[in-house]
Motif scaffolding. Structure first.
Motif, short mmCIF file in Angstrom:
data_model
loop_
_atom_site.label_atom_id
_atom_site.label_comp_id
_atom_site.label_asym_id
_atom_site.label_seq_id
_atom_site.Cartn_x
_atom_site.Cartn_y
_atom_site.Cartn_z
N ILE A 1 0.80 -1.22 0.00
CA ILE A 1 0.00 0.00 0.00
C ILE A 1 0.84 1.27 0.00
CG2 ILE A 1 -0.22 0.12 2.52
CD1 ILE A 1 -3.18 0.93 2.04
N MET A 2 2.05 1.23 0.54
CA MET A 2 2.86 2.43 0.62
C MET A 2 3.35 2.90 -0.75
SD MET A 2 2.65 3.12 3.79
CE MET A 2 3.74 4.55 3.81
N THR A 3 3.38 2.00 -1.71
CA THR A 3 3.84 2.39 -3.05
C THR A 3 2.74 2.33 -4.10
OG1 THR A 3 4.59 0.12 -3.44
CG2 THR A 3 6.22 1.70 -2.62
N SER A 4 1.53 2.00 -3.69
CA SER A 4 0.45 1.86 -4.68
C SER A 4 -0.70 2.85 -4.48
CB SER A 4 -0.12 0.43 -4.63
OG SER A 4 -0.71 0.16 -3.38
N LYS A 5 -0.64 3.66 -3.43
CA LYS A 5 -1.77 4.55 -3.14
C LYS A 5 -1.79 5.79 -4.02
CE LYS A 5 -4.68 5.19 -1.01
NZ LYS A 5 -6.09 5.01 -1.45
N GLY A 6 -0.66 6.32 -4.37
CA GLY A 6 -0.61 7.53 -5.18
C GLY A 6 0.83 7.88 -5.50
N PRO A 7 1.06 8.66 -6.55
CA PRO A 7 2.43 8.95 -6.98
C PRO A 7 3.26 9.71 -5.96
CG PRO A 7 0.86 10.34 -8.16
CD PRO A 7 0.06 9.31 -7.43
N ASN A 8 2.64 10.60 -5.20
CA ASN A 8 3.40 11.39 -4.24
C ASN A 8 3.77 10.58 -2.99
OD1 ASN A 8 3.50 14.12 -5.53
ND2 ASN A 8 1.30 13.84 -5.48
N VAL A 9 2.83 9.77 -2.52
CA VAL A 9 3.15 8.87 -1.41
C VAL A 9 4.24 7.89 -1.83
CG1 VAL A 9 2.29 7.01 0.06
CG2 VAL A 9 0.90 9.06 -0.27
N ALA A 10 4.13 7.34 -3.04
CA ALA A 10 5.13 6.39 -3.53
C ALA A 10 6.51 7.05 -3.65
CB ALA A 10 4.70 5.82 -4.88
N ARG A 11 6.54 8.26 -4.19
CA ARG A 11 7.82 8.99 -4.30
C ARG A 11 8.45 9.19 -2.94
NH1 ARG A 11 8.48 13.54 -2.52
NH2 ARG A 11 6.26 14.13 -2.59
N TRP A 12 7.64 9.67 -2.00
CA TRP A 12 8.12 9.92 -0.63
C TRP A 12 8.61 8.62 0.02
CZ3 TRP A 12 5.03 8.20 3.71
CH2 TRP A 12 5.50 8.62 4.96
N TRP A 13 7.82 7.57 -0.11
CA TRP A 13 8.18 6.31 0.55
C TRP A 13 9.42 5.69 -0.07
CZ3 TRP A 13 7.52 4.77 5.10
CH2 TRP A 13 7.71 3.43 5.46
N ASN A 14 9.53 5.74 -1.37
CA ASN A 14 10.72 5.18 -2.03
C ASN A 14 11.97 5.96 -1.61
OD1 ASN A 14 9.43 3.12 -3.44
ND2 ASN A 14 8.93 4.43 -5.17
N GLU A 15 11.82 7.26 -1.41
CA GLU A 15 12.97 8.05 -0.96
C GLU A 15 13.37 7.66 0.46
OE1 GLU A 15 14.64 12.63 -0.83
OE2 GLU A 15 12.72 12.19 -1.80
N LEU A 16 12.38 7.43 1.33
CA LEU A 16 12.69 6.98 2.69
C LEU A 16 13.38 5.63 2.67
CD1 LEU A 16 10.94 9.40 3.58
CD2 LEU A 16 9.85 7.88 5.25
N MET A 17 12.89 4.73 1.85
CA MET A 17 13.44 3.38 1.80
C MET A 17 14.85 3.33 1.22
SD MET A 17 11.31 1.27 3.24
CE MET A 17 11.26 2.65 4.42
N SER A 18 15.25 4.38 0.52
CA SER A 18 16.57 4.40 -0.10
C SER A 18 17.59 5.24 0.67
CB SER A 18 16.48 4.91 -1.55
OG SER A 18 16.03 6.25 -1.58
N ARG A 19 17.18 5.82 1.81
CA ARG A 19 18.15 6.59 2.59
C ARG A 19 19.26 5.66 3.08
NH1 ARG A 19 16.92 11.81 3.87
NH2 ARG A 19 18.42 11.88 5.59
N PRO A 20 20.52 6.07 2.94
CA PRO A 20 21.63 5.19 3.31
C PRO A 20 21.57 4.66 4.74
CG PRO A 20 22.42 7.05 2.02
CD PRO A 20 20.98 7.32 2.29
N ALA A 21 21.15 5.50 5.67
CA ALA A 21 21.09 5.05 7.07
C ALA A 21 20.10 3.91 7.24
CB ALA A 21 20.71 6.22 7.98
N TRP A 22 18.96 3.99 6.52
CA TRP A 22 17.97 2.92 6.62
C TRP A 22 18.46 1.66 5.91
CZ3 TRP A 22 14.42 0.44 8.95
CH2 TRP A 22 13.66 -0.52 8.27
N VAL A 23 19.05 1.80 4.73
CA VAL A 23 19.54 0.65 3.98
C VAL A 23 20.54 -0.14 4.83
CG1 VAL A 23 20.84 -0.09 1.95
CG2 VAL A 23 19.10 1.71 1.73
N LYS A 24 21.43 0.58 5.50
CA LYS A 24 22.45 -0.07 6.34
C LYS A 24 21.80 -0.73 7.56
CE LYS A 24 26.65 1.05 8.99
NZ LYS A 24 27.48 -0.05 8.44
N LEU A 25 20.87 -0.02 8.19
CA LEU A 25 20.22 -0.57 9.38
C LEU A 25 19.41 -1.82 9.04
CD1 LEU A 25 19.50 -0.27 12.40
CD2 LEU A 25 17.54 1.11 11.68
#
Length: 218
Positions: free
Chosen positions: A184-208
């Motif tokens: 649902i975080m990537t399928s609800k709308g283009p702006n939510v998907a953009r925001w969520w994909n950016e959060l998921m790609s932050r280096p600190a999160w990827v490493k954690l």
């Protein structure tokens, strides 16, 4: 005296967002592993730090603090000029962050945690899913994300064009949705998907996500 983080090792929930703040702010810390299955969080020694018997807890130069969002705010304030800024200094800008953080806690977290409980936690424990409860929670979450879509159509992140604690708090439970096949975080709308994909790609999160919670000293 180095800061100590008492928590489990998995990257989600309260310990996860505290670990993310530590990473984003480049704060050295010692990780003290708390074995939740062994009920180490219920020992007299731990209850002396948090009477509710829950993780995370931090110890910073003798100062004990529990509750993950309070810890995150404390760290962002104390280390304001170190690492990535997570709280703006202007009163109006700060108010917008607190507004978005209140929305996360009161509107988003209260619903997404119910979806996670049915779609992920129960499955992992081999328990039957309450499909009616899951469907209702997904409907409620969808409605919340419709509002997020409007908000995120106006700026890059929830409180403006900079990443703040209001965005970071969403890492506590929302990433787990994908484990339950809920996209649902990537399928609800283009702006939510953009925001969520950016959060998921932050280096600190990827490493954690890849390594779990690990101290940087000790």
């Amino acid at each position: 005296m180095v800061l100590k983080l008492y928590s489990a090792s998995f990257p989600g929930a309260g310990g996860g967002i505290v670990a993310l703040v530590l990473a984003e702010k480049q704060i050295p810390f010692e990780h003290v592993l708390v074995d939740l299955k062994a009920k180490e969080q219920k020992t007299p020694e731990f209850l002396a730090m948090n009477p509710f018997g829950q993780v995370p807890v931090i110890e910073d130069e003798g100062f004990i603090l529990y509750e993950s969002r309070a810890i995150c705010r404390y760290l962002a304030e104390k280390y304001a000029d170190q690492g990535k800024p997570l709280l703006p200094k202007g009163s109006k800008e700060r108010a917008l962050v607190e507004q978005a953080a209140s929305v996360e806690f009161g509107d988003f977290h209260s619903v997404v945690s119910k979806v996670v409980r049915e779609a992920v936690s129960k499955v992992n424990r081999g328990l039957p899913i309450d499909q009616a409860a899951l469907d209702l929670s997904l409907t409620n979450l969808s409605a919340k994300l419709d509002v997020y879509e409007v908000i995120l159509s106006k700026h890059r992140f929830l409180a403006g064009d900079e990443f703040t604690l209001a965005d970071l708090f969403h890492y506590a439970f929302a990433p787990v949705l994908a484990e339950g096949g809920v996209d649902i975080m990537t399928s609800k709308g283009p702006n939510v998907a953009r925001w969520w994909n950016e959060l998921m790609s932050r280096p600190a999160w990827v490493k954690l996500k890849a390594e779990g919670i690990k101290g940087t000293v000790g």
